[in-house]
Design an enzyme around this catalytic site. Structure first.
Site, short mmCIF file in Angstrom:
data_model
loop_
_atom_site.label_atom_id
_atom_site.label_comp_id
_atom_site.label_asym_id
_atom_site.label_seq_id
_atom_site.Cartn_x
_atom_site.Cartn_y
_atom_site.Cartn_z
N LYS A 1 -12.20 -0.89 7.63
CA LYS A 1 -11.45 -1.72 8.17
C LYS A 1 -12.00 -1.52 9.87
CE LYS A 1 -7.69 -1.77 5.01
NZ LYS A 1 -7.87 -2.98 4.49
N ASP B 1 -0.87 7.16 6.37
CA ASP B 1 -2.06 6.33 5.76
C ASP B 1 -2.38 5.32 7.08
OD1 ASP B 1 -3.63 4.48 4.91
OD2 ASP B 1 -2.53 3.94 3.21
N TRP C 1 0.77 -1.18 -0.01
CA TRP C 1 -0.04 -0.04 0.04
C TRP C 1 1.10 1.22 -0.19
CZ3 TRP C 1 -4.33 -1.05 -2.02
CH2 TRP C 1 -4.86 -2.52 -1.63
#
Length: 360
Positions: free
Chosen positions: A196, A172, A101
């Site tokens: 999430k 992030d 990511w």
């Protein structure tokens, strides 16, 4: 049979939140309509958004030095929004890469601004690890420093926060927000996809220091413009209303259950239960150095990988869902976000023990 969803995202939501959403689905607050069917500018919806922001501010101790935005596009939308908003003509953006990511964020930034990638992995034979933040080779001059504290694919988590004398720190936190206590003041911008630990996919939370809103950045769409969204109360255009509503319900659930401090203690207990079982097994293995193991995403491998398909099939039959690992690294992965109870992890450990006994 009780079923437990170990999906990395979209992940399970607290059952109490889902049950309340089910009860209110057709008639929210006695208005005779769903929250999805009403104007986002109605006084009832505005009041909900204000409660939602106030709840998040309490949970994370966010001061008035920061704006809190509820935006479109999830985490990937912020991969674009960050460089578009924070670009400086004379400085490079620095991206610290520790997995899939963070590398994806770098690739997106390259489309808009000069970006320098720094490898912060410290892998050795058979083990994944991260360099200490004090050893990251951060340049003296940068427009901002971007990193991902938790990488879901490899199961790596960074618990320390990098520092820089001049450059803003951007994180992030899509897969770790609200899972443990942090000092928001150590950051200048935090963003997180909701799917999430917050709610359904499509929504992104942005916590941005207000002084950063003064940067001109680059030409950008209005829905990715931090300053415009802050001025418009995150309603430059129609927001993802149902996702915002569910986020508010999750924040309320968190507050009623002891807040982030209580979640952190529960998450430590869940992670220790699973990691200790794996470490004491000769049937399974985890490849992450202990000091940087993720509390949210626990990858593990069977020493005999010919049994992978059987493990996945039988775990599904046992009500333990979505345990197959990411295609890049293989193996298995248990994502144990806030909504996963300790009982779910215990059920997984019990199944793993029985499977190992039957197949040894």
């Amino acid at each position: 049979m009780t079923k437990y969803n170990f999906c990395a995202g979209p992940a399970m939501l607290p059952p109490a939140v889902m049950q309340k959403a089910q009860q209110e689905f057709l008639d929210w607050q006695g208005l005779g309509v769903s929250v999805m069917e009403m104007s986002h500018r109605s006084k009832e919806f505005i009041a909900m958004t204000e409660r939602c922001e106030a709840s998040l501010r309490r949970l994370m101790n966010i001061s008035e030095e920061f704006a809190v935005l509820f935006m479109h596009g999830g985490g990937r939308g912020q991969f674009s929004a960050v460089p578009l908003n924070l670009h400086l003509d004379d400085k490079t953006a620095v991206y610290c890469e520790n997995g899939v990511w963070s590398k994806s964020a770098t690739a997106e930034a390259h489309k808009f601004t000069q970006a320098t990638a720094i490898d912060i992995r410290n892998d050795t034979a058979g083990e994944f690890s991260i360099k200490p933040v004090t050893d990251w080779p951060l340049p003296s001059d940068a427009s901002y420093i971007h990193y991902c504290p938790n990488e879901t694919v490899d199961g790596l988590e960074i618990f320390d926060v990098p520092r820089h004398p001049t450059a803003p720190i951007i994180a992030d936190m899509s897969s770790t927000i609200l899972s443990r206590e942090i000092d928001v003041n150590q950051f200048d911008l935090i963003y997180a996809g909701a799917q999430k630990n917050i709610g359904p996919s499509g929504l992104a939370i942005v916590i941005v220091r207000k002084t950063l809103l003064e940067r001109q950045g680059l030409p950008k769409p209005g829905i990715l413009d931090y300053a415009l969204e802050a001025k418009q109360g995150s309603m430059f255009n129609t927001p993802p209303t149902f996702a915002w509503y569910l986020a508010a319900e999750v924040f309320d659930w968190l507050e009623k259950n002891g807040g982030v401090k209580a979640m952190e203690q529960q998450n430590i207990a869940k992670a220790e239960l699973l990691y200790n079982f794996i470490d004491n097994s000769d049937f399974y293995v985890n490849k992450v150095a202990k000091y940087c193991r993720s509390r949210m995403n626990v990858p593990f491998w069977l020493n005999d990988e010919s049994l992978n398909s059987k493990f996945v099939a039988q775990s599904n039959e046992a009500g333990l869902l979505a345990l197959e690992g990411h295609r890049i690294v293989g193996g298995m992965r248990a994502s144990i976000y806030n909504a996963m109870p300790l009982e779910g992890v215990q059920a997984l450990v019990d199944f793993m023990a029985a499977f190992a006994k039957e197949n040894s």
